[in-house]
Each structure stands twice: as structure tokens, then as C-alpha cells.
Scaffold this motif. Sequence first.
Motif, short mmCIF file in Angstrom:
data_model
loop_
_atom_site.label_atom_id
_atom_site.label_comp_id
_atom_site.label_asym_id
_atom_site.label_seq_id
_atom_site.Cartn_x
_atom_site.Cartn_y
_atom_site.Cartn_z
N GLU A 105 -12.38 -68.07 -73.25
CA GLU A 105 -12.05 -67.51 -74.56
C GLU A 105 -13.00 -68.01 -75.63
OE1 GLU A 105 -7.95 -67.71 -75.78
OE2 GLU A 105 -7.27 -67.08 -73.80
N LEU A 106 -13.37 -69.27 -75.58
CA LEU A 106 -14.32 -69.83 -76.53
C LEU A 106 -15.67 -69.14 -76.42
CD1 LEU A 106 -14.94 -72.08 -78.64
CD2 LEU A 106 -15.66 -73.48 -76.71
N VAL A 107 -16.16 -68.96 -75.20
CA VAL A 107 -17.43 -68.28 -74.98
C VAL A 107 -17.34 -66.84 -75.46
CG1 VAL A 107 -19.04 -67.46 -73.21
CG2 VAL A 107 -18.15 -69.79 -73.10
N THR A 108 -16.24 -66.17 -75.14
CA THR A 108 -16.05 -64.78 -75.56
C THR A 108 -16.09 -64.65 -77.08
OG1 THR A 108 -14.79 -64.23 -73.58
CG2 THR A 108 -14.43 -62.83 -75.50
N ALA A 109 -15.40 -65.54 -77.78
CA ALA A 109 -15.38 -65.51 -79.24
C ALA A 109 -16.76 -65.80 -79.82
CB ALA A 109 -14.34 -66.49 -79.78
N GLU A 125 -12.25 -58.08 -82.90
CA GLU A 125 -13.38 -58.77 -83.53
C GLU A 125 -13.70 -60.12 -82.88
OE1 GLU A 125 -9.78 -59.74 -86.20
OE2 GLU A 125 -10.43 -58.10 -84.95
N TYR A 126 -12.77 -60.65 -82.09
CA TYR A 126 -12.99 -61.91 -81.37
C TYR A 126 -13.45 -61.69 -79.94
CZ TYR A 126 -10.42 -63.48 -85.41
OH TYR A 126 -10.01 -63.70 -86.69
N GLY A 127 -13.64 -60.42 -79.57
CA GLY A 127 -14.11 -60.09 -78.23
C GLY A 127 -13.02 -59.95 -77.19
#
Length: 110
Positions: free
Chosen positions: A44-48, A74-76
Motif C-alpha cells: 500500500e505504501l508503494v502504491t500510494a 487518488e492514492y492508487g
Amino acid sequence: MTDTTGPATIRPMLTDEQYEAAVENARTISGRWAQAMGEDALAELVTAALAGAGFRTPPPAPEPGQCAAQHPDEYGIWWQCAEESGHDPSERHDAGDWSWAHDDPEEAKP
């Protein structure tokens, strides 16, 4: 409900291999913190971060039994339409907290 309307800039979509490489790089650079975070939180961190840089990650496999259309926020994070498969797409796709037009350029077409 968030509504995606109006002209949108189409963010380029990474391939599965590019996304996996980004997650692996984050895992490597994070060392023990990646393990403490857990795989889902790291992804999730990488996606954002990628979304913030203007990229879309590959959509997940759609859940069966509902419309397969998906759209990233907007956060992917990808949202799947919660309507029944075969619904009239001219009425928009609706994921509960997120909706979009069938012709939205960032939609993952089923």
C-alpha cells in the motif's frame, strides 16, 4: 461518495513486473522495517507513492459475481464496481464510496 468527473489525466500504468520490482526495492531498502510493516502495508505504501508520482499500478483480479470494471482512486487503490455484471454502464460504475463514468480514461476495462 467520491465522483470522478471531468477531464482526467491518464496516469501511465506500470506492468506487473515494474510494480513487483518497486515493491521489492522498497522491501530491500526498508530492511527489518518492511518485515515489521507486513507485506500488505508495504504494498500500500508503494502504491500510494507511485500514485503520488503519477503512476497506476496493475489492477487486481476482479471479484466474481459483480461488474468487473475497476478504477484507481487518488492514492492508487483500485475500486471495483459493485453493480451486477452486465449492468448498464451509461448509469456509471459505483463502488459505494467511489463512482466513475464508463468512459473514464483510467478505468481498467474488463
